[in-house]
Write a protein that holds these residues in place. Structure first.
Motif, PDB file in Angstrom:
ATOM      1  N   THR A  81      36.013  -1.894  24.864  1.00 30.41           N
ATOM      2  CA  THR A  81      34.858  -1.468  25.647  1.00 30.41           C
ATOM      3  C   THR A  81      33.572  -2.060  25.088  1.00 30.41           C
ATOM      4  N   VAL A  98      31.980   5.641  34.742  1.00 28.77           N
ATOM      5  CA  VAL A  98      32.952   6.741  34.764  1.00 28.77           C
ATOM      6  C   VAL A  98      33.480   6.839  36.184  1.00 28.77           C
ATOM      7  N   ASN A 100      35.989   8.738  38.793  1.00 27.43           N
ATOM      8  CA  ASN A 100      36.705   9.996  39.017  1.00 27.43           C
ATOM      9  C   ASN A 100      37.677   9.842  40.178  1.00 27.43           C
ATOM     10  N   LEU A 107      39.049   9.349  35.236  1.00 31.34           N
ATOM     11  CA  LEU A 107      40.232   8.518  35.042  1.00 31.34           C
ATOM     12  C   LEU A 107      40.011   7.581  33.860  1.00 31.34           C
ATOM     13  N   VAL A 108      41.090   7.274  33.135  1.00 32.96           N
ATOM     14  CA  VAL A 108      41.034   6.361  31.990  1.00 32.96           C
ATOM     15  C   VAL A 108      41.348   4.957  32.501  1.00 32.96           C
ATOM     16  N   ILE A 109      40.494   4.004  32.122  1.00 35.05           N
ATOM     17  CA  ILE A 109      40.656   2.631  32.575  1.00 35.05           C
ATOM     18  C   ILE A 109      41.269   1.806  31.454  1.00 35.05           C
ATOM     19  N   THR A 110      42.317   1.068  31.767  1.00 36.13           N
ATOM     20  CA  THR A 110      42.942   0.172  30.809  1.00 36.13           C
ATOM     21  C   THR A 110      42.244  -1.181  30.916  1.00 36.13           C
ATOM     22  N   PHE A 118      44.023   1.727  36.142  1.00 38.40           N
ATOM     23  CA  PHE A 118      43.955   3.074  35.578  1.00 38.40           C
ATOM     24  C   PHE A 118      45.167   3.301  34.697  1.00 38.40           C
ATOM     25  N   ALA A 119      44.951   3.975  33.564  1.00 37.09           N
ATOM     26  CA  ALA A 119      45.999   4.156  32.561  1.00 37.09           C
ATOM     27  C   ALA A 119      47.214   4.900  33.111  1.00 37.09           C
ATOM     28  N   ASN A 120      46.995   5.866  33.978  1.00 31.81           N
ATOM     29  CA  ASN A 120      48.125   6.637  34.505  1.00 31.81           C
ATOM     30  C   ASN A 120      48.664   6.070  35.810  1.00 31.81           C
TER      31      ASN A 120
END
Length: 137
Positions: A81, A98, A100, A107-110, A118-120
């Motif tokens: 990052t 950020v 959502n 949400l977590v961004i890879t 998104f990580a998931n």
């Protein structure tokens, strides 16, 4: 002087006023219009969230590409990052966006994958398995 042939006691054939059936028809039309508008506004809000999320992902992707262009020997797996924040547009004020989901959960961004995902694997738009939120297209 004019003389009328009608009797003053004669009743009208069509009394004025609104019937219960007419009121019911008008009310049902109004209810249909309100429910359609509510559904449309909800879909518009979801589209707007998707558009903003897609634009944020595009900005991160552009920052990744700019960083890798300035550092051609660096592997995309080494992206952090801190490395790509300086390459984000000025509108982000030196911070990662950020993003959502539709429920408001961040949400977590890879960022070690190009383009970012998104990580998931979250993706509300078809195909649902690419991890990219492209609902705003």
């Amino acid at each position: 002087m004019k003389y009328s042939a009608q009797s003053p006691n004669k009743q009208k054939l069509h009394p004025s006023g609104v019937t219960l059936v007419e009121l019911s028809v008008v009310m049902s039309i109004l209810i249909i219009l309100v429910s359609t508008t509510t559904f449309s506004v909800s879909a518009y809000k979801n589209w707007k969230v998707g558009l903003e999320a897609g634009e944020d992902l595009k900005a991160i992707y552009q920052a990744q590409r700019l960083y890798l262009a300035d550092h051609p020997t660096e592997s995309k797996g080494n992206l952090t990052t801190a490395k790509i924040i300086p390459y984000l547009p000025d509108s982000y004020n030196g911070a990662m966006p950020v993003i959502n989901d539709l429920d408001g959960t961040p949400l977590v961004i890879t960022i070690t994958e190009v383009p970012p995902v998104f990580a998931n694997g979250y993706d509300p738009s078809p195909p649902n398995n690419n991890g990219v939120w492209d609902a705003g297209k």
